[in-house]
Scaffold this motif. Structure first.
Motif, short mmCIF file in Angstrom:
data_model
loop_
_atom_site.label_atom_id
_atom_site.label_comp_id
_atom_site.label_asym_id
_atom_site.label_seq_id
_atom_site.Cartn_x
_atom_site.Cartn_y
_atom_site.Cartn_z
N ARG A 124 0.85 -1.19 0.00
CA ARG A 124 0.00 0.00 0.00
C ARG A 124 0.88 1.24 0.00
NH1 ARG A 124 -2.91 0.53 5.79
NH2 ARG A 124 -2.99 2.69 5.12
N THR A 125 0.37 2.30 -0.57
CA THR A 125 1.13 3.56 -0.62
C THR A 125 0.29 4.66 0.00
OG1 THR A 125 0.30 3.94 -2.85
CG2 THR A 125 2.47 2.93 -2.64
N GLY A 126 0.00 4.51 1.29
CA GLY A 126 -0.78 5.51 2.00
C GLY A 126 -2.25 5.13 2.07
N THR A 127 -2.92 5.07 0.95
CA THR A 127 -4.34 4.75 0.92
C THR A 127 -4.54 3.25 1.13
OG1 THR A 127 -4.73 6.53 -0.65
CG2 THR A 127 -6.46 4.88 -0.42
N PRO A 128 -5.40 2.86 2.07
CA PRO A 128 -5.61 1.42 2.28
C PRO A 128 -6.18 0.76 1.03
CG PRO A 128 -6.53 2.71 4.10
CD PRO A 128 -6.17 3.68 3.02
N PRO A 129 -5.75 -0.46 0.71
CA PRO A 129 -6.29 -1.14 -0.46
C PRO A 129 -7.76 -1.47 -0.26
CG PRO A 129 -4.96 -2.64 0.84
CD PRO A 129 -4.77 -1.28 1.44
N GLY A 130 -8.54 -1.35 -1.33
CA GLY A 130 -9.96 -1.66 -1.26
C GLY A 130 -10.21 -3.15 -1.43
N ALA A 131 -11.48 -3.53 -1.27
CA ALA A 131 -11.83 -4.94 -1.36
C ALA A 131 -11.54 -5.50 -2.75
CB ALA A 131 -13.31 -5.12 -1.02
N ASP A 132 -11.79 -4.71 -3.80
CA ASP A 132 -11.54 -5.20 -5.15
C ASP A 132 -10.06 -5.51 -5.37
OD1 ASP A 132 -14.18 -4.97 -5.74
OD2 ASP A 132 -14.01 -3.05 -6.80
N GLU A 133 -9.19 -4.63 -4.87
CA GLU A 133 -7.74 -4.86 -5.01
C GLU A 133 -7.32 -6.11 -4.26
OE1 GLU A 133 -3.48 -2.58 -4.14
OE2 GLU A 133 -5.38 -1.49 -3.96
N LEU A 134 -7.91 -6.33 -3.09
CA LEU A 134 -7.56 -7.52 -2.32
C LEU A 134 -8.11 -8.78 -2.96
CD1 LEU A 134 -8.07 -6.16 1.32
CD2 LEU A 134 -5.92 -6.57 0.12
N VAL A 135 -9.29 -8.71 -3.57
CA VAL A 135 -9.82 -9.88 -4.29
C VAL A 135 -8.87 -10.27 -5.40
CG1 VAL A 135 -11.65 -10.65 -5.85
CG2 VAL A 135 -12.25 -9.49 -3.73
N ALA A 136 -8.39 -9.28 -6.16
CA ALA A 136 -7.45 -9.57 -7.25
C ALA A 136 -6.15 -10.16 -6.70
CB ALA A 136 -7.16 -8.30 -8.04
N ALA A 137 -5.67 -9.63 -5.57
CA ALA A 137 -4.44 -10.15 -4.98
C ALA A 137 -4.62 -11.58 -4.48
CB ALA A 137 -3.98 -9.24 -3.84
N LEU A 138 -5.78 -11.87 -3.91
CA LEU A 138 -6.05 -13.24 -3.47
C LEU A 138 -6.04 -14.19 -4.66
CD1 LEU A 138 -8.91 -12.53 -0.90
CD2 LEU A 138 -6.69 -13.57 -0.37
N ALA A 139 -6.68 -13.79 -5.74
CA ALA A 139 -6.67 -14.63 -6.95
C ALA A 139 -5.26 -14.79 -7.48
CB ALA A 139 -7.58 -14.03 -8.01
N GLY A 140 -4.45 -13.73 -7.38
CA GLY A 140 -3.10 -13.77 -7.90
C GLY A 140 -2.18 -14.70 -7.15
N THR A 141 -2.53 -15.09 -5.91
CA THR A 141 -1.68 -16.04 -5.19
C THR A 141 -1.74 -17.42 -5.82
OG1 THR A 141 -3.41 -16.76 -3.66
CG2 THR A 141 -2.10 -14.82 -3.03
N ARG A 142 -2.82 -17.71 -6.55
CA ARG A 142 -3.04 -19.02 -7.18
C ARG A 142 -3.08 -20.14 -6.14
NH1 ARG A 142 -1.89 -19.36 -12.44
NH2 ARG A 142 -3.30 -21.15 -12.32
N ALA A 143 -3.41 -19.83 -4.89
CA ALA A 143 -3.43 -20.81 -3.81
C ALA A 143 -4.86 -21.17 -3.44
CB ALA A 143 -2.70 -20.28 -2.59
N ARG A 144 -5.08 -22.44 -3.11
CA ARG A 144 -6.42 -22.89 -2.73
C ARG A 144 -6.79 -22.39 -1.33
NH1 ARG A 144 -9.02 -27.00 -5.04
NH2 ARG A 144 -7.09 -27.86 -5.89
N HIS A 145 -5.82 -22.38 -0.41
CA HIS A 145 -6.04 -21.90 0.97
C HIS A 145 -5.16 -20.68 1.19
CE1 HIS A 145 -7.88 -25.84 1.96
NE2 HIS A 145 -6.92 -26.34 1.20
#
Length: 552
Positions: free
Chosen positions: A361-382
């Motif tokens: 993050r660069t000051g502004t907290p990440p929103g839910a949409d950004e975190l959803v994309a990051a979760l998908a980007g882990t490619r992990a089941r858990h």
């Protein structure tokens, strides 16, 4: 006429490319059959572009975004994109994408302010040369063919505007992408276009759109001729081509080297594996940074070749056989991951070295949409998600709910600081049952008391008295608990207060502008006054607190 390619345009292009790759990520992964059917090309290109965008935002953090006329300009923004992509490149496709951004950055720097259609042409041509030179054994029908077509179309385009050049390059890339199916036997057998080429078309299309090409003029991007279920048929095709001769993907960053030793490294890696790509940032004189990629069986030989060439670091190894089977369409390529939200380059690197995926993050907290994309980007089941800030926790919970609806198992541990997150990460054990691991991580986070120092900017009345501008405030549990004359005294007072309830380990994170002496003096004082306590000091890089303390 002033150029429309400036720092702000590069920011819009990066954001548009990232968003488009997020939308197409699963589809690109789905048709990934060459050189190994590991189903991660889209993910790797997305993560690489995200890393480029993160570096761009960090570069402009002090000057604000969007850029101002007095702030860093187009060349600085382009260099930041190239640097971020190089450091954050994932997989062979990410390495190639980093060279596309490097080519653009070098051409923009050479343009010396006149960043016009000519600079765009030169950037694509340089990107093609760099990308092809990076690959030890280039083959036609890959992203290299698509990039070559784009560069040639840009060169031959009769238009004078940046928009016309970008549109011509994109159209040529789409045409070249269609041809890849017939150029590689592996693609023909699976009935798909090249996945890396598809990702490059997405990025070029985003550039043409950012430059003003109407969306109704966008060329149709070809999908797979036969929808490739990422699984038996596609995997068998790749295995039959000999890609299973190598079981591991090894990547690392390399510095302390030179062109001669890099050339020797490339030859050594070619002798032990394939899919060799070695790319640098263009810096000469032995001070440059290189990103190294190889598929091999002998991990030690690959790393030893790096040691011979310079100083390897950020070494990552992925075993193809460990990837999750394709019952879910190839969406998950590993079982477990920890995703951590952090602020500051140094603490982000610390989290990565400890095994976490990172949202910076660069000051502004990440929103839910950004975190959803990051979760998908882990490619992990858990996935265990560590928000590390009460302001982020609510967004994290919403993102976790959305990810669960999409089939990913996500647990949020409501860490309130980065030190709680690091404590949780320190006890993470992928060999444990997921439920037991979450309990252990939550207990470690809860057992970490945190505090920090702030410098007062104005007079105020606190719980412990009146403070004046320049006073150092000790914060614990969200409240001011002490006022000190300077940072060194404040650090010691705050540590003593936090140790009143006991503790075995004190961890200190220095802020972006804090002197190293601050941490050294604190460690020395605590070793003298609390010899039973271990002290660890790291450069955290956070912009708000000069010092953050954690006691376990």
């Amino acid at each position: 006429m002033p150029s429309i390619i400036d720092a702000a345009l590069l920011g819009r292009w990066t954001a548009a490319s990232t968003a488009a790759l997020e939308r197409r990520c699963a589809e690109i992964d789905d048709i990934n059959v060459f050189p190994v059917a590991d189903g991660d090309t889209g993910t790797n290109m997305l993560l690489t572009m995200r890393a480029a965008g993160d570096e761009l935002r960090r570069r402009f953090r002090e000057d604000g975004w969007p850029p101002t006329p007095d702030g860093p300009g187009c060349a600085e923004a382009a260099a930041a994109l190239a640097r971020g992509a190089l450091v954050g490149a994932r997989g062979n496709s990410g390495v190639i994408l980093s060279q596309v951004l490097r080519g653009m950055a070098e051409a923009i720097a050479d343009a010396a302010g006149a960043v016009d259609a000519g600079a765009l042409r030169a950037g694509l041509e340089r990107a093609h040369r760099l990308a092809r030179a990076a690959v030890a054994r280039p083959r036609e029908g890959t992203v290299l063919s698509v990039l070559q077509a784009a560069a040639e179309a840009a060169r031959d385009c009769g238009g004078d505007s940046e928009r016309e050049v970008a549109a011509a390059a994109t159209a040529a890339a789409v045409a070249a992408l269609r041809m890849t199916t017939g150029q590689l036997p592996e693609l023909a057998a699976a009935g798909v276009v090249d996945a890396g080429g598809y990702g490059l078309v997405v990025v070029l299309d985003a550039l043409a759109t950012a430059l003003g090409r109407p969306t109704d003029e966008a060329p149709d991007v070809p999908r797979s001729r036969v929808r490739a279920a990422r699984g038996a048929e596609a995997l068998t095709t790749s295995r039959e081509s000999g890609a299973d001769a190598f079981a591991y993907e090894v990547m690392f960053l390399l510095d302390g080297t030179d062109d001669e030793r890099v050339a020797a490294l490339r030859a050594d890696l070619t002798a032990v594996g394939d899919s060799v790509a070695v790319v640098g940032d263009g810096t000469t004189g032995g001070t440059g940074l290189w990103n190294v990629h190889v598929h091999c069986n002998d991990i030690g030989a690959a790393v030893e070749a790096g040691i011979e060439a310079g100083r390897p670091h950020r070494v990552t190894v992925m075993r193809f056989e460990d990837q999750v089977p394709a019952a879910d369409g190839g969406r998950f390529t590993r079982e477990r991951a920890v995703l951590m939200v952090v602020e500051g380059d140094e603490v982000a690197e610390l989290a990565r070295e400890s095994g976490a995926d990172v949202v910076e993050r660069t000051g502004t907290p990440p929103g839910a949409d950004e975190l959803v994309a990051a979760l998908a980007g882990t490619r992990a089941r858990h996935v265990v998600l560590l928000p590390d800030d009460p302001e982020v926790t609510a967004h994290a919970e919403r993102a976790a709910s959305a990810a669960r609806r999409d089939g990913q198992e996500v647990v949020v541990i409501p860490t309130s600081s980065v030190l709680q997150g690091l404590s949780a990460l320190a006890v993470h054990d992928p060999a444990r049952r997921p439920g037991d691991d979450v309990v252990a991580m939550a207990e470690a986070a809860a057992g970490t008391r945190t505090g920090g120092l702030l410098v007062a900017e104005s007079e105020a009345l606190t719980w412990v008295g009146q403070c004046a501008p320049g006073d150092v405030l000790g914060i614990s549990d969200g409240e001011v608990v002490l006022i000190a004359p300077d940072l060194s005294v404040g650090a010691l007072w705050l540590a003593h207060r936090m140790l009143t309830a006991g503790g075995e380990l004190v961890t200190a994170l220095l802020g972006a502008d804090a002197d190293a002496d601050l941490g050294e003096r604190l460690a020395e004082d605590l070793r003298r006054t609390h010899p039973e306590v271990d002290v660890l000091v790291y450069r955290g890089g956070q912009a708000d607190y000069p010092l953050v303390l954690g006691v376990e």
